[in-house]
Design a protein around this motif. Structure first.
Motif, mmCIF file in Angstrom:
data_model
loop_
_atom_site.group_PDB
_atom_site.id
_atom_site.type_symbol
_atom_site.label_atom_id
_atom_site.label_comp_id
_atom_site.label_asym_id
_atom_site.label_seq_id
_atom_site.Cartn_x
_atom_site.Cartn_y
_atom_site.Cartn_z
ATOM 1 N N LEU A 10 45.406 36.720 28.461
ATOM 2 C CA LEU A 10 44.855 37.799 29.263
ATOM 3 C C LEU A 10 45.895 38.380 30.210
ATOM 4 O O LEU A 10 45.982 39.593 30.379
ATOM 5 C CB LEU A 10 43.641 37.306 30.057
ATOM 6 C CG LEU A 10 42.404 37.001 29.218
ATOM 7 C CD1 LEU A 10 41.282 36.482 30.101
ATOM 8 C CD2 LEU A 10 41.941 38.254 28.491
ATOM 9 N N GLU A 183 36.327 33.392 36.482
ATOM 10 C CA GLU A 183 36.270 34.490 35.525
ATOM 11 C C GLU A 183 36.569 34.002 34.108
ATOM 12 O O GLU A 183 35.965 34.473 33.139
ATOM 13 C CB GLU A 183 37.251 35.589 35.930
ATOM 14 C CG GLU A 183 36.797 36.419 37.107
ATOM 15 C CD GLU A 183 37.836 37.427 37.542
ATOM 16 O OE1 GLU A 183 37.443 38.554 37.897
ATOM 17 O OE2 GLU A 183 39.041 37.079 37.531
ATOM 18 N N ILE A 187 34.372 34.469 30.767
ATOM 19 C CA ILE A 187 34.890 34.988 29.498
ATOM 20 C C ILE A 187 34.546 34.027 28.366
ATOM 21 O O ILE A 187 34.143 34.445 27.274
ATOM 22 C CB ILE A 187 36.416 35.209 29.597
ATOM 23 C CG1 ILE A 187 36.710 36.323 30.619
ATOM 24 C CG2 ILE A 187 36.998 35.581 28.232
ATOM 25 C CD1 ILE A 187 38.170 36.414 31.005
ATOM 26 N N LEU A 288 37.960 43.524 29.661
ATOM 27 C CA LEU A 288 38.198 42.890 28.367
ATOM 28 C C LEU A 288 38.273 43.915 27.242
ATOM 29 O O LEU A 288 39.017 43.731 26.276
ATOM 30 C CB LEU A 288 37.111 41.862 28.079
ATOM 31 C CG LEU A 288 37.110 40.634 28.998
ATOM 32 C CD1 LEU A 288 35.872 39.787 28.756
ATOM 33 C CD2 LEU A 288 38.368 39.803 28.782
#
Length: 378
Positions: A10, A183, A187, A288
């Protein structure tokens, strides 16, 4: 592949996805589709300085791919290469588009040799919905068949993308991340919801769930296969000496399969999987989508996008038993599934088309027909 790698992936996508400059020219991208604007591809090749070495040309191609969030349709990248070669005065005349595709693959292979020590790779991957759907989208955005400064090029329909991925088993050691541990857990929860959704079989009568374009495309392929089968049967009955004189056999409309599965979910289902507020969920989902891990449908649902499927292939297979395509061996989130309840055979749309037209209309795992019966995966 450990889910801990998400932290590395990410962050890396966030870094490479920012707008960069090539020789002073800022390249903008359409993040929702992962393909650049039509004028951008022209500008990239047109603004680079004359006299580039082969290594510099490779660098510009890689730069363009990164500006597309690391996910770029092969025809788009090919067009950029042709524009660059033409601007440099290096465009070889008389080559077919297929020969140029081979040259692009050779150039990508050399790029990968340079990326290998850094544990990154540009991988070619198929988009599950098939070349007809993908090419329509790409063509309408980029007008790939329009005349260029080097003449008209008819790019073949394709569902192939070039994807920039992290191959390191210790990717989490490479970078810190702006995503918090909380977070990352969210995800992970999103991915679980979407992966689990694909294991549930629905009735096709639920028109709000199935992606009608994918269903229609699969039925067109089946229609073609039935037509081929009837022509073959007719040729056998009339004898090979009369086969060439037979009129084309018209096949009736195929019967729609009765079930589908979908690796998509609405924001409510994703929000329920966490303790986030709806607005917080929306912000994280938007991020995302920009990173090409998720995509958003026209109906407002979210699904697993190509980068996640390629980069997290092992994780999805090991943790959620998502099956790999019988033909190309990549994870399938759109395509066809065998209708036998305990059979895990799946195909991307293009891979399914190849198999039933050129290989076998019977599932090799269970012996069930994949022409007469099947499950749409949308």
């Amino acid at each position: 592949m450990s889910f801990k790698l998400i932290k590395s992936h990410l962050l890396h996508l966030k870094v490479i996805g920012r707008s960069k400059k090539s020789n002073g020219v800022e390249v903008a991208t359409q993040m929702s589709e992962g393909t650049p604007n039509n004028d951008v591809s022209d500008d990239l090749a047109g603004e680079v300085r004359i006299g580039l070495s082969e290594r510099e040309k490779e660098k510009h191609l890689l730069q363009y791919l990164l500006n597309c969030r690391g996910v770029c349709h092969e025809n788009v990248l090919l067009k950029v290469m042709l524009l660059m070669e033409n601007e440099q005065g290096d465009l070889e005349q008389g080559l077919s588009v297929f020969e140029w595709q081979a040259k692009l693959q050779e150039r990508v292979a050399r790029i990968n040799l340079k990326l290998q020590p850094l544990k990154y790779q540009v991988k070619k991957a198929i988009y599950g919905s098939g070349r007809a759907i993908v090419s329509e989208k790409v063509r309408s955005q980029l007008e790939l068949n329009s005349a260029n400064s080097f003449g008209k090029v008819n790019f073949p329909n394709s569902s192939q993308y070039y994807v920039y991925i992290d191959t390191s088993p210790f990717g989490e050691m490479k970078h810190a991340t702006t995503f918090t541990d909380k977070e990352l857990e969210y995800i992970k929860a999103f991915i679980k919801v979407l992966a689990d959704r694909g294991s549930v079989i629905h009735e096709v009568d639920d028109v709000n769930g199935a992606d009608s374009k994918i269903v229609e495309q699969i039925d067109k392929i089946r229609q073609k296969a039935y037509g081929n089968k009837r022509r073959h049967d007719s040729d056998v009955e009339s004898g090979p000496e009369n086969a060439e004189n037979n009129e084309p056999v018209q096949s009736s409309s195929v019967s729609r399969w009765t079930h589908y599965a979908s690796y998509t979910a609405d924001i409510a289902a994703l929000t329920d999987a966490t303790d986030l507020q709806p607005l917080e969920t929306q912000e994280l989902l938007d991020k995302l989508c920009r990173l090409r891990w998720l995509y958003k449908t026209g109906k407002g649902k979210y699904g697993l996008d190509l980068r996640l499927l390629v980069e997290m292939n092992d994780y999805l297979s090991d943790n959620y038993s998502m099956s790999s395509c019988e033909r190309c061996k990549d994870i399938v989130a759109q395509g066809v599934q065998c209708s036998t309840s305990d059979c895990n055979s799946v195909w991307h749309v293009d891979c399914y088309e190849h198999d039933i037209l050129h290989e076998n209309r019977i599932c090799k795992s269970c012996g069930e027909s994949i022409l007469d019966r099947g499950v749409y995966v949308t």
